[in-house]
Design an enzyme around this catalytic site. Structure first.
Site, PDB file in Angstrom:
ATOM      1  N   GLU A  31     -12.587   2.793   4.630  1.00 51.27           N
ATOM      2  CA  GLU A  31     -11.569   3.096   5.631  1.00 51.27           C
ATOM      3  C   GLU A  31     -11.634   4.586   5.961  1.00 51.27           C
ATOM      4  O   GLU A  31     -10.662   5.313   5.859  1.00 51.27           O
ATOM      5  CB  GLU A  31     -10.187   2.698   5.113  1.00 51.27           C
ATOM      6  CG  GLU A  31      -9.170   2.525   6.226  1.00 51.27           C
ATOM      7  CD  GLU A  31      -7.807   2.089   5.735  1.00 51.27           C
ATOM      8  OE1 GLU A  31      -7.379   0.979   6.087  1.00 51.27           O
ATOM      9  OE2 GLU A  31      -7.170   2.856   4.987  1.00 51.27           O
ATOM     10  N   GLU A  77       0.824  -1.211   0.000  1.00 42.79           N
ATOM     11  CA  GLU A  77       0.000   0.000   0.000  1.00 42.79           C
ATOM     12  C   GLU A  77       0.854   1.254   0.000  1.00 42.79           C
ATOM     13  O   GLU A  77       1.856   1.330   0.720  1.00 42.79           O
ATOM     14  CB  GLU A  77      -0.896   0.004   1.255  1.00 42.79           C
ATOM     15  CG  GLU A  77      -1.781   1.215   1.398  1.00 42.79           C
ATOM     16  CD  GLU A  77      -2.656   1.156   2.629  1.00 42.79           C
ATOM     17  OE1 GLU A  77      -3.536   2.034   2.756  1.00 42.79           O
ATOM     18  OE2 GLU A  77      -2.478   0.259   3.465  1.00 42.79           O
TER      19      GLU A  77
END
Length: 277
Positions: free
Chosen positions: A256, A155
């Site tokens: 998120e 990520e």
């Protein structure tokens, strides 16, 4: 196509945190979701007691939701840390101790995506030495993920909020993906595209989607500014997710975002009930 054409899951490490960990899967199910994801929930230890692992597994199963994403141990998250695998000494040792624990836990719930956060630069340590350590640990994680039929996610974070993390753009993250795949020969390292982080970096989101959708195995979203629910900021998230789908991405979209000053279950009014997993 819009939000109704996507599959959304809830990250239980940022949403429903007003509840104890073991109550969050049921809360997500009550809100209509069929899938969840988690940062490593035991921030103090990479190797929790078997009873703790079993209790969380039972809570997820009892709620009738699917675990679709799990982080490896990443230090204090939320908090000052941005991963452990590139940090020499105790933290990288904790990461290695966690690799098989996390992989086995994921396998026990049919989870096939494991996220490995890179970590911050350390004062007085050669960045090249950190990168060498990181590649060694990422290869270890990729092999563990492969053993349980999972992909390893890499990520990109964002520079304003994570100024000491070197993986703060889509090209940098994809470069690490390529290095890991070259090192292992497994091909199971993939890009985790977090549209909030990329937007915070000022990246061209349509261009990033066009360039990397075929390398992407998981997507996460929050609006910007504010890291709130879609519609709270200015990102055209509906259009961006449509572009991702048209580019061939059919995986999960992880929510998120921060619910703000309201309970988490009240923060989903933007999302059609039929899209919740």
């Amino acid at each position: 196509m819009g939000f109704s054409e996507q599959r959304f899951d809830v990250n239980l490490s940022i949403l429903f945190t007003e509840l104890p960990l073991l109550e969050r899967p049921a809360a997500a199910a009550a809100a209509g979701f069929k899938a969840v994801e988690l940062w490593w929930p035991w921030v103090e230890t990479p190797t929790p007691e078997r009873s703790e692992l079993d209790a969380l597994k039972q809570a997820i199963e009892d709620a009738g939701v699917r675990l679709v994403g799990l982080n490896f141990y990443a230090g204090q998250l939320p908090g000052p840390d941005r991963g452990a695998l590139s940090i020499p000494g105790e933290e990288s040792e904790k990461f290695r101790a966690n690799v098989d624990v996390a992989a086995d836990f994921a396998q026990s719930l049919g989870c096939t995506a494991l996220n490995a956060l890179y970590g911050n630069r350390v004062d007085g340590v050669d960045p090249a030495a950190q990168d060498e350590l990181a590649l060694e640990n990422l290869a270890l994680a990729a092999r563990a993920a492969h053993r349980v039929g999972a992909v390893l996610l890499i990520e990109a974070l964002n520079a304003p909020e994570s100024p000491r993390c070197p993986i703060v753009s889509a090209p940098k993250a994809v470069k690490i993906v390529d290095k890991v795949n070259e090192a292992t020969g497994l091909g199971n390292a993939k890009f985790l595209m977090d549209l909030y982080h990329l937007s915070m970096n000022g990246e061209d989101l349509p261009q990033a989607i066009a360039a990397y959708a075929d390398r992407t195995a998981h997507v996460q979203i929050a609006d910007n500014p504010g890291r709130g629910a879609p519609g709270s900021g200015s990102l055209p998230l509906e259009d961006l997710l449509d572009q991702l789908r048209k580019a061939g991405y059919e995986g999960w979209i992880g929510l998120e975002y921060k619910p703000g000053d309201r309970p988490s279950h009240e923060s989903f009014d933007w999302l059609p009930a039929g899209a919740r997993g």
